[in-house]
Design a protein around this motif. Sequence first.
Motif, PDB file in Angstrom:
ATOM      1  N   TRP A  36      30.899  47.398 -29.945  1.00 23.91           N
ATOM      2  CA  TRP A  36      30.127  46.427 -30.728  1.00 23.91           C
ATOM      3  C   TRP A  36      28.980  45.944 -29.848  1.00 23.91           C
ATOM      4  CZ3 TRP A  36      30.663  45.605 -35.812  1.00 23.91           C
ATOM      5  CH2 TRP A  36      31.890  45.934 -36.416  1.00 23.91           C
ATOM      6  N   VAL A  37      27.794  45.902 -30.425  1.00 22.13           N
ATOM      7  CA  VAL A  37      26.583  45.425 -29.757  1.00 22.13           C
ATOM      8  C   VAL A  37      25.924  44.433 -30.701  1.00 22.13           C
ATOM      9  CG1 VAL A  37      24.325  46.068 -28.799  1.00 22.13           C
ATOM     10  CG2 VAL A  37      26.275  47.620 -28.549  1.00 22.13           C
ATOM     11  N   ARG A  38      25.398  43.346 -30.177  1.00 25.12           N
ATOM     12  CA  ARG A  38      24.769  42.367 -31.055  1.00 25.12           C
ATOM     13  C   ARG A  38      23.330  42.080 -30.650  1.00 25.12           C
ATOM     14  NH1 ARG A  38      28.070  36.726 -29.561  1.00 25.12           N
ATOM     15  NH2 ARG A  38      27.229  36.458 -27.434  1.00 25.12           N
ATOM     16  N   GLN A  39      22.606  41.489 -31.586  1.00 27.11           N
ATOM     17  CA  GLN A  39      21.200  41.167 -31.363  1.00 27.11           C
ATOM     18  C   GLN A  39      20.890  39.852 -32.057  1.00 27.11           C
ATOM     19  OE1 GLN A  39      18.312  44.063 -32.893  1.00 27.11           O
ATOM     20  NE2 GLN A  39      17.055  43.695 -31.085  1.00 27.11           N
ATOM     21  N   ALA A  49      31.628  44.438 -26.889  1.00 33.72           N
ATOM     22  CA  ALA A  49      33.003  44.878 -26.666  1.00 33.72           C
ATOM     23  C   ALA A  49      33.082  46.399 -26.788  1.00 33.72           C
ATOM     24  CB  ALA A  49      33.964  44.217 -27.645  1.00 33.72           C
ATOM     25  N   PHE A  50      34.111  46.961 -26.127  1.00 35.20           N
ATOM     26  CA  PHE A  50      34.378  48.402 -26.144  1.00 35.20           C
ATOM     27  C   PHE A  50      35.877  48.625 -26.314  1.00 35.20           C
ATOM     28  CE2 PHE A  50      34.353  52.809 -25.085  1.00 35.20           C
ATOM     29  CZ  PHE A  50      35.425  53.019 -24.228  1.00 35.20           C
ATOM     30  N   TYR A  94      25.321  42.188 -35.822  1.00 29.55           N
ATOM     31  CA  TYR A  94      26.347  42.904 -35.066  1.00 29.55           C
ATOM     32  C   TYR A  94      26.338  44.364 -35.503  1.00 29.55           C
ATOM     33  CZ  TYR A  94      28.141  38.572 -33.151  1.00 29.55           C
ATOM     34  OH  TYR A  94      28.268  37.392 -32.456  1.00 29.55           O
ATOM     35  N   TYR A  95      26.181  45.241 -34.508  1.00 25.18           N
ATOM     36  CA  TYR A  95      26.187  46.674 -34.746  1.00 25.18           C
ATOM     37  C   TYR A  95      27.460  47.288 -34.158  1.00 25.18           C
ATOM     38  CZ  TYR A  95      21.066  46.238 -35.322  1.00 25.18           C
ATOM     39  OH  TYR A  95      19.794  45.896 -35.720  1.00 25.18           O
ATOM     40  N   CYS A  96      28.062  48.221 -34.896  1.00 22.44           N
ATOM     41  CA  CYS A  96      29.051  49.071 -34.249  1.00 22.44           C
ATOM     42  C   CYS A  96      28.325  50.330 -33.798  1.00 22.44           C
ATOM     43  CB  CYS A  96      30.219  49.400 -35.160  1.00 22.44           C
ATOM     44  SG  CYS A  96      29.841  50.386 -36.615  1.00 22.44           S
ATOM     45  N   ALA A  97      28.793  50.882 -32.700  1.00 25.79           N
ATOM     46  CA  ALA A  97      28.123  52.045 -32.125  1.00 25.79           C
ATOM     47  C   ALA A  97      29.157  52.996 -31.552  1.00 25.79           C
ATOM     48  CB  ALA A  97      27.149  51.616 -31.040  1.00 25.79           C
TER      49      ALA A  97
END
Lengths: 119, 108
Positions: A36-39, A49-50, A94-97
């Motif tokens: 998860w990556v946020r902006q 988080a990973f 919030y992006y999932c990657a």
Amino acid sequence: QVQLVESGGGVVQPGGSLRLSCAASGFTFSSYGMHWVRQAPGKGLEWVAFIRYDGSNKYYADSVKGRFTISRDNSKNTLYLQMNSLRAEDTAVYYCAKDPATAMFFDYWGQGTLVTVSS
Amino acid sequence: AIRMTQSPSSFSASTGDRVTITCRASQGISSYLAWYQQKPGKAPKLLIYAASTLQSGVPSRFSGSGSGTDFTLTISCLQSEDFATYYCQQYYSYPPWTFGQGTKVEIK
């Protein structure tokens, strides 16, 4: 083709909780680590988080440790982010990657879901 | 945590220009560096990984170089669709995975 579709964002009061989901398709979900990556609005990217492909290892940014929990259900091809004790500074897209292997970079991203923490 | 610093933070350029963006790591990261492009309202897109390997489908006008602490992203001939914000990211030491603050490329 790889698809990641986030859901679960919305407006929540400070101190509240929210659970984000990320539905994955187009690849063998159970074989890859996920992030998860946020902006925050108008700001840069912040890793959150990973989780390893099998859920055995999880890592968190200091800013969310103890409040957020990453998990996955490989039978449902779905990634989750449980967010508790939310603060105004958690307001972000919030992006999932997807990770191409384990603990590397982010080769595919979802479209993002907006979380707004406000009273 | 490894700090990533990009320069410049923003600049203006014209279509056809050759542009270079710099990324510096606070400690050596070998070649464990990726570059992303983000357009307004869209998710980031992976351009380059391992400092210089082009992701499949990315135009060859994009290139990356560097190792250790200093890296560059070069666009050889800027196209209209390249006006965006670019981020570098290290994956040498984690957690946390860390990004540069971004470089916005605007139309002159």
